[in-house]
Design an enzyme around this catalytic site. Sequence first.
Site, PDB file in Angstrom:
ATOM      1  N   SER A 121       0.823  -1.196   0.000  1.00 12.51           N
ATOM      2  CA  SER A 121       0.000   0.000   0.000  1.00 12.51           C
ATOM      3  C   SER A 121       0.865   1.257   0.000  1.00 12.51           C
ATOM      4  O   SER A 121       1.666   1.466  -0.901  1.00 12.51           O
ATOM      5  CB  SER A 121      -0.972  -0.044   1.177  1.00 12.51           C
ATOM      6  N   ASP A 176     -10.124  -4.375  -4.421  1.00 10.76           N
ATOM      7  CA  ASP A 176      -9.584  -3.404  -3.475  1.00 10.76           C
ATOM      8  C   ASP A 176     -10.470  -2.155  -3.456  1.00 10.76           C
ATOM      9  O   ASP A 176     -10.620  -1.473  -4.467  1.00 10.76           O
ATOM     10  CB  ASP A 176      -8.155  -3.034  -3.880  1.00 10.76           C
ATOM     11  N   HIS A 208      -8.063  -5.090  -0.024  1.00 11.16           N
ATOM     12  CA  HIS A 208      -6.827  -4.402   0.337  1.00 11.16           C
ATOM     13  C   HIS A 208      -6.065  -5.247   1.362  1.00 11.16           C
ATOM     14  O   HIS A 208      -6.060  -4.951   2.560  1.00 11.16           O
ATOM     15  CB  HIS A 208      -7.158  -3.017   0.897  1.00 11.16           C
TER      16      HIS A 208
END
Length: 235
Positions: A121, A176, A208
């Site tokens: 991320s 996501d 995610h």
Amino acid sequence: MPQQRRGGRRQAVGSPGTGRAGLEEEEEESAGYGGARSAAAERGVPRGQAHRLPHLPARLRPYTPMKGAFSNVWFDRYKICNDVPEHIESIDSMCLGLTELINDEVKNGIAKNRILIGGFSMGGGMAMHLAYRFHQDLAGVFALSSFLNKDSAVYQALKRNDSALPELFQCHGTADELVLYSWGEETNKMLKSLGVSASLHTFPNLNHELNRTEIEKLKSWIVKKLPVEAPKANE
């Protein structure tokens, strides 16, 4: 998690880190962006035996998407979106700190072309800034569920570059909801257009987060980039 190896031992420098599946997390706006640890446990490697994972943690700082509340994040964002300006001051501040980490490893005898950096991320975004703007002689970069903004300083730097660049390994889940798959896909296409050898591994229905298949693909890529070297005769 920059990876490297010396004298037959694969080593890793954990910087902009990875997320779940046995990796530490840091808090982000509503979910866990990656902290920094390795996937050694996932690979069945005893801690300290074949990998070394020094890292800098993300900093506790006011975070704009949380209305200025303090959060452990690599850098600030004006908004979690790919079509807003980057908070370049906080990005560059972290790049300086992470550069010290890389320089320490080089002083310890690790060649920069034996170092990989990457993360999950926001950590993956941090890694792309660090490598493609400041350390273009690293072995490679991995970015998991990550993205760059449309007018990223990374793109501007690469437009002025004519040297060889670190390879990029990307993974992203199509489900996501925090970092949209389309943002990761656009990042991949832009970097390819600017001369980066980049792959994008797509995971249907993955949100995610990381899964074991993704970690195994990352493992295979790391081993390919940094094959085991035979120890020198005097070691």
